[in-house]
Design a protein around this motif. Structure first.
Motif, PDB file in Angstrom:
ATOM      1  N   ILE A 115       1.019  -1.309   0.096  1.00 20.68           N
ATOM      2  CA  ILE A 115       0.008  -0.136   0.170  1.00 20.68           C
ATOM      3  C   ILE A 115       0.887   1.356  -0.137  1.00 20.68           C
ATOM      4  CG2 ILE A 115      -1.507   1.460   1.434  1.00 20.68           C
ATOM      5  CD1 ILE A 115      -2.850  -1.005  -0.190  1.00 20.68           C
ATOM      6  N   SER A 116       1.916   1.194   0.987  1.00 18.05           N
ATOM      7  CA  SER A 116       2.841   2.509   0.841  1.00 18.05           C
ATOM      8  C   SER A 116       3.530   2.673  -0.472  1.00 18.05           C
ATOM      9  CB  SER A 116       3.953   2.114   1.860  1.00 18.05           C
ATOM     10  OG  SER A 116       3.256   2.013   3.291  1.00 18.05           O
ATOM     11  N   SER A 117       3.761   1.588  -1.221  1.00 17.53           N
ATOM     12  CA  SER A 117       4.505   1.617  -2.318  1.00 17.53           C
ATOM     13  C   SER A 117       3.795   2.413  -3.441  1.00 17.53           C
ATOM     14  CB  SER A 117       4.783   0.436  -3.040  1.00 17.53           C
ATOM     15  OG  SER A 117       3.605  -0.488  -3.359  1.00 17.53           O
ATOM     16  N   PHE A 118       2.456   2.557  -3.257  1.00 15.90           N
ATOM     17  CA  PHE A 118       1.623   3.105  -4.210  1.00 15.90           C
ATOM     18  C   PHE A 118       1.398   4.791  -3.856  1.00 15.90           C
ATOM     19  CE2 PHE A 118      -0.134  -1.105  -4.869  1.00 15.90           C
ATOM     20  CZ  PHE A 118       0.374  -1.048  -6.187  1.00 15.90           C
ATOM     21  N   GLY A 119       2.060   5.215  -3.067  1.00 12.24           N
ATOM     22  CA  GLY A 119       1.859   6.705  -2.451  1.00 12.24           C
ATOM     23  C   GLY A 119       3.024   7.703  -3.396  1.00 12.24           C
ATOM     24  N   ASP A 120       2.602   8.993  -3.424  1.00 10.89           N
ATOM     25  CA  ASP A 120       3.384  10.060  -4.463  1.00 10.89           C
ATOM     26  C   ASP A 120       5.115   9.606  -3.599  1.00 10.89           C
ATOM     27  OD1 ASP A 120       1.420  10.524  -5.606  1.00 10.89           O
ATOM     28  OD2 ASP A 120       0.840  11.986  -4.194  1.00 10.89           O
ATOM     29  N   PRO A 121       6.171   9.795  -4.694  1.00 11.55           N
ATOM     30  CA  PRO A 121       7.481   9.781  -4.281  1.00 11.55           C
ATOM     31  C   PRO A 121       7.872  11.186  -3.452  1.00 11.55           C
ATOM     32  CG  PRO A 121       7.001  10.402  -6.712  1.00 11.55           C
ATOM     33  CD  PRO A 121       5.799   9.883  -6.016  1.00 11.55           C
ATOM     34  N   VAL A 122       7.428  11.534  -2.407  1.00 11.57           N
ATOM     35  CA  VAL A 122       7.935  12.611  -1.525  1.00 11.57           C
ATOM     36  C   VAL A 122       8.714  12.183  -0.323  1.00 11.57           C
ATOM     37  CG1 VAL A 122       5.972  13.935  -2.199  1.00 11.57           C
ATOM     38  CG2 VAL A 122       5.712  12.626  -0.139  1.00 11.57           C
ATOM     39  N   GLU A 123       9.270  13.224   0.380  1.00  8.96           N
ATOM     40  CA  GLU A 123      10.273  12.804   1.576  1.00  8.96           C
ATOM     41  C   GLU A 123       9.175  11.864   2.469  1.00  8.96           C
ATOM     42  OE1 GLU A 123      11.995  16.222   2.668  1.00  8.96           O
ATOM     43  OE2 GLU A 123      13.248  16.516   0.784  1.00  8.96           O
ATOM     44  N   ALA A 124       9.796  11.371   3.475  1.00  9.76           N
ATOM     45  CA  ALA A 124       9.049  10.552   4.335  1.00  9.76           C
ATOM     46  C   ALA A 124       8.549  11.424   5.035  1.00  9.76           C
ATOM     47  CB  ALA A 124      10.290   9.796   5.254  1.00  9.76           C
ATOM     48  N   GLY A 125       8.946  12.799   5.485  1.00 11.35           N
ATOM     49  CA  GLY A 125       8.291  13.577   6.620  1.00 11.35           C
ATOM     50  C   GLY A 125       6.821  14.174   5.778  1.00 11.35           C
ATOM     51  N   ALA A 126       6.842  14.105   4.551  1.00  9.88           N
ATOM     52  CA  ALA A 126       5.598  14.477   3.847  1.00  9.88           C
ATOM     53  C   ALA A 126       4.701  13.504   3.465  1.00  9.88           C
ATOM     54  CB  ALA A 126       5.767  15.303   2.695  1.00  9.88           C
ATOM     55  N   MET A 127       5.073  12.437   3.806  1.00 12.71           N
ATOM     56  CA  MET A 127       4.284  10.937   3.592  1.00 12.71           C
ATOM     57  C   MET A 127       2.986  10.940   4.506  1.00 12.71           C
ATOM     58  SD  MET A 127       5.073   8.781   1.211  1.00 12.71           S
ATOM     59  CE  MET A 127       4.415   7.143   2.090  1.00 12.71           C
ATOM     60  N   SER A 128       1.947  10.449   3.694  1.00 12.14           N
ATOM     61  CA  SER A 128       0.764  10.440   4.520  1.00 12.14           C
ATOM     62  C   SER A 128       0.381   8.813   4.895  1.00 12.14           C
ATOM     63  CB  SER A 128      -0.554  11.019   3.793  1.00 12.14           C
ATOM     64  OG  SER A 128      -1.683  10.582   4.512  1.00 12.14           O
ATOM     65  N   TYR A 129       0.924   8.518   6.105  1.00 13.80           N
ATOM     66  CA  TYR A 129       0.878   6.988   6.541  1.00 13.80           C
ATOM     67  C   TYR A 129      -0.665   6.592   6.905  1.00 13.80           C
ATOM     68  CZ  TYR A 129       5.635   7.861   6.818  1.00 13.80           C
ATOM     69  OH  TYR A 129       7.249   8.176   6.532  1.00 13.80           O
ATOM     70  N   SER A 130      -1.275   5.821   5.983  1.00 12.00           N
ATOM     71  CA  SER A 130      -2.540   5.302   6.476  1.00 12.00           C
ATOM     72  C   SER A 130      -2.778   3.878   6.039  1.00 12.00           C
ATOM     73  CB  SER A 130      -3.608   6.207   5.576  1.00 12.00           C
ATOM     74  OG  SER A 130      -3.423   6.269   4.439  1.00 12.00           O
ATOM     75  N   ILE A 131      -3.664   3.140   6.649  1.00 14.14           N
ATOM     76  CA  ILE A 131      -3.794   1.758   6.306  1.00 14.14           C
ATOM     77  C   ILE A 131      -4.821   1.795   4.836  1.00 14.14           C
ATOM     78  CG2 ILE A 131      -4.981  -0.418   6.884  1.00 14.14           C
ATOM     79  CD1 ILE A 131      -4.378   0.460   9.724  1.00 14.14           C
ATOM     80  N   PHE A 132      -5.633   2.598   4.792  1.00  8.39           N
ATOM     81  CA  PHE A 132      -6.234   2.639   3.376  1.00  8.39           C
ATOM     82  C   PHE A 132      -6.240   4.079   2.478  1.00  8.39           C
ATOM     83  CE2 PHE A 132      -8.899   0.473   6.933  1.00  8.39           C
ATOM     84  CZ  PHE A 132      -8.926  -0.802   6.250  1.00  8.39           C
ATOM     85  N   PRO A 133      -5.330   3.973   1.824  1.00  6.35           N
ATOM     86  CA  PRO A 133      -4.780   4.997   0.772  1.00  6.35           C
ATOM     87  C   PRO A 133      -5.977   5.892   0.157  1.00  6.35           C
ATOM     88  CG  PRO A 133      -4.235   3.218  -0.330  1.00  6.35           C
ATOM     89  CD  PRO A 133      -4.777   2.586   1.017  1.00  6.35           C
ATOM     90  N   SER A 134      -5.680   7.102   0.357  1.00  2.00           N
ATOM     91  CA  SER A 134      -6.841   7.907  -0.545  1.00  2.00           C
ATOM     92  C   SER A 134      -6.741   7.734  -1.859  1.00  2.00           C
ATOM     93  CB  SER A 134      -6.930   9.463  -0.200  1.00  2.00           C
ATOM     94  OG  SER A 134      -5.720   9.877  -0.403  1.00  2.00           O
ATOM     95  N   LYS A 135      -5.536   7.336  -2.532  1.00  2.00           N
ATOM     96  CA  LYS A 135      -5.597   7.260  -4.124  1.00  2.00           C
ATOM     97  C   LYS A 135      -4.421   6.407  -4.102  1.00  2.00           C
ATOM     98  CE  LYS A 135      -1.834  11.044  -4.784  1.00  2.00           C
ATOM     99  NZ  LYS A 135      -1.514  12.142  -5.690  1.00  2.00           N
ATOM    100  N   ILE A 136      -4.543   5.739  -5.492  1.00  6.75           N
ATOM    101  CA  ILE A 136      -3.197   5.109  -6.016  1.00  6.75           C
ATOM    102  C   ILE A 136      -2.484   5.376  -7.164  1.00  6.75           C
ATOM    103  CG2 ILE A 136      -3.164   2.719  -7.029  1.00  6.75           C
ATOM    104  CD1 ILE A 136      -3.881   2.543  -4.436  1.00  6.75           C
ATOM    105  N   SER A 137      -1.156   5.472  -6.695  1.00  4.56           N
ATOM    106  CA  SER A 137      -0.174   6.348  -7.934  1.00  4.56           C
ATOM    107  C   SER A 137       0.757   5.349  -7.982  1.00  4.56           C
ATOM    108  CB  SER A 137       0.366   7.302  -7.273  1.00  4.56           C
ATOM    109  OG  SER A 137       1.157   8.006  -8.094  1.00  4.56           O
ATOM    110  N   PHE A 138       1.363   5.336  -9.353  1.00  2.08           N
ATOM    111  CA  PHE A 138       2.532   4.402  -9.865  1.00  2.08           C
ATOM    112  C   PHE A 138       3.745   5.265  -9.888  1.00  2.08           C
ATOM    113  CE2 PHE A 138      -1.161   1.891 -11.064  1.00  2.08           C
ATOM    114  CZ  PHE A 138      -0.736   0.564 -10.766  1.00  2.08           C
TER     115      PHE A 138
END
Length: 286
Positions: A41-64
């Motif tokens: 699930i975390s791998s489908f997040g945006d490629p931003v720095e760890a401090g700007a990540m939104s850590y959630s069990i259910f992501p709001s969007k899927i990105s490659f």
């Protein structure tokens, strides 16, 4: 009536016991699967720095985008996968070959000092692997001068004592009468090994190949020690390059980890019956 009440109570007791077992196994499976789920699930997040990540069990969007970032991060992303494949394949082939030969020798051949040599091998299994890393590093890097080469990555794992032990235990269960009958027919040791022992040992060889490939593919510590350029790193070592002094690109790192886990998923789900056999194959009574 009393018999009915006893059966009723026994039925409820069995129901509660089964429910408790199922609940425990379900919680255990959830705890095992959750890290894998979170990685994917975390791998489908945006490629931003760890401090700007939104850590959630259910992501709001899927990105490659993180997968694109992983392969475009530098020119060595493909090299990491290729290096891991080459190293894991060579180690797997060498272990299946040499462990099978050594296991057959210990199980079915008589030679002077066999028991002493096997006892020494078993004793070496008691030594933690971390203890041998320093002398092994000195041998490979300072004496043989093989740092940052495929030889340095492969040579220390050409064959392991555990694999020899696994094959020896399995081959000890093969009846001696089969080998004696082959000798009476005039078969030499190479012919006995190739035409009789190998066909009977396909299961343990498959288990050996699977477990060895997994261990070699997922190894981090030794490749980290003997590689000093990014083009020779394996995928597990290469993932550390997404962590910098002040930040970490978490999502691309998880994307790389997911990609590196794909061969393991394929291996497990396609050959899981061999994994189940591998749990007990070394426990065959000799």
């Amino acid at each position: 009536m009393a018999l009915f009440n006893n059966n009723f109570r026994s039925g409820w007791a069995l129901f509660y016991r089964n429910a408790l077992i199922i609940t425990f196994l379900g919680l255990f499976a959830l705890a095992t699967i959750f890290p894998i789920y979170f990685m994917i699930i975390s791998s489908f997040g945006d490629p931003v720095e760890a401090g700007a990540m939104s850590y959630s069990i259910f992501p709001s969007k899927i990105s490659f985008e993180s997968y694109k970032f992983f392969f475009n991060f530098n020119a060595n992303s493909y090299n990491w996968l290729l290096n891991s494949l080459i190293v894991a394949a060579c180690i797997t082939i060498s272990n299946v070959l040499f462990a099978t030969l050594a296991g057959y020798a210990f199980a079915k051949m008589n030679f002077k000092g066999k028991n002493v040599l096997f006892a020494i091998l078993l004793g070496s299994m008691m030594i933690p692997g971390q203890v041998t890393q320093v002398p092994l590093y000195i041998l490979i890097v300072n004496i043989f001068e093989l740092q940052n080469t495929y030889e340095a990555l492969i040579m220390p794992s050409i064959v392991t004592v555990y694999n020899i032990f696994l094959v020896k235990q399995f081959m000890s269960s093969i009846p001696k009468e089969v080998i004696e009958a082959a000798k009476i027919e005039g078969c030499s040791q190479p012919k006995i090994f190739y035409h009789i022992i190998l066909p009977l040992s396909k299961t343990v060889m498959a288990v050996l190949a699977i477990l060895t490939f997994m261990a070699a593919w997922n190894d981090f510590f030794w490749p980290f020690l003997v590689t000093n350029t990014m083009d020779m790193q394996t995928i597990q070592v290469g993932l550390k390059n997404f962590r910098f002094a002040n930040t970490t690109y978490f999502a691309p790192m998880m994307a790389g980890a997911t990609i590196s886990a794909v061969p393991m998923f394929i291996l497990f789900f396609s050959l899981q019956k061999y994994f189940l056999e591998g749990v007990t194959v070394g426990a065959v009574k000799g």
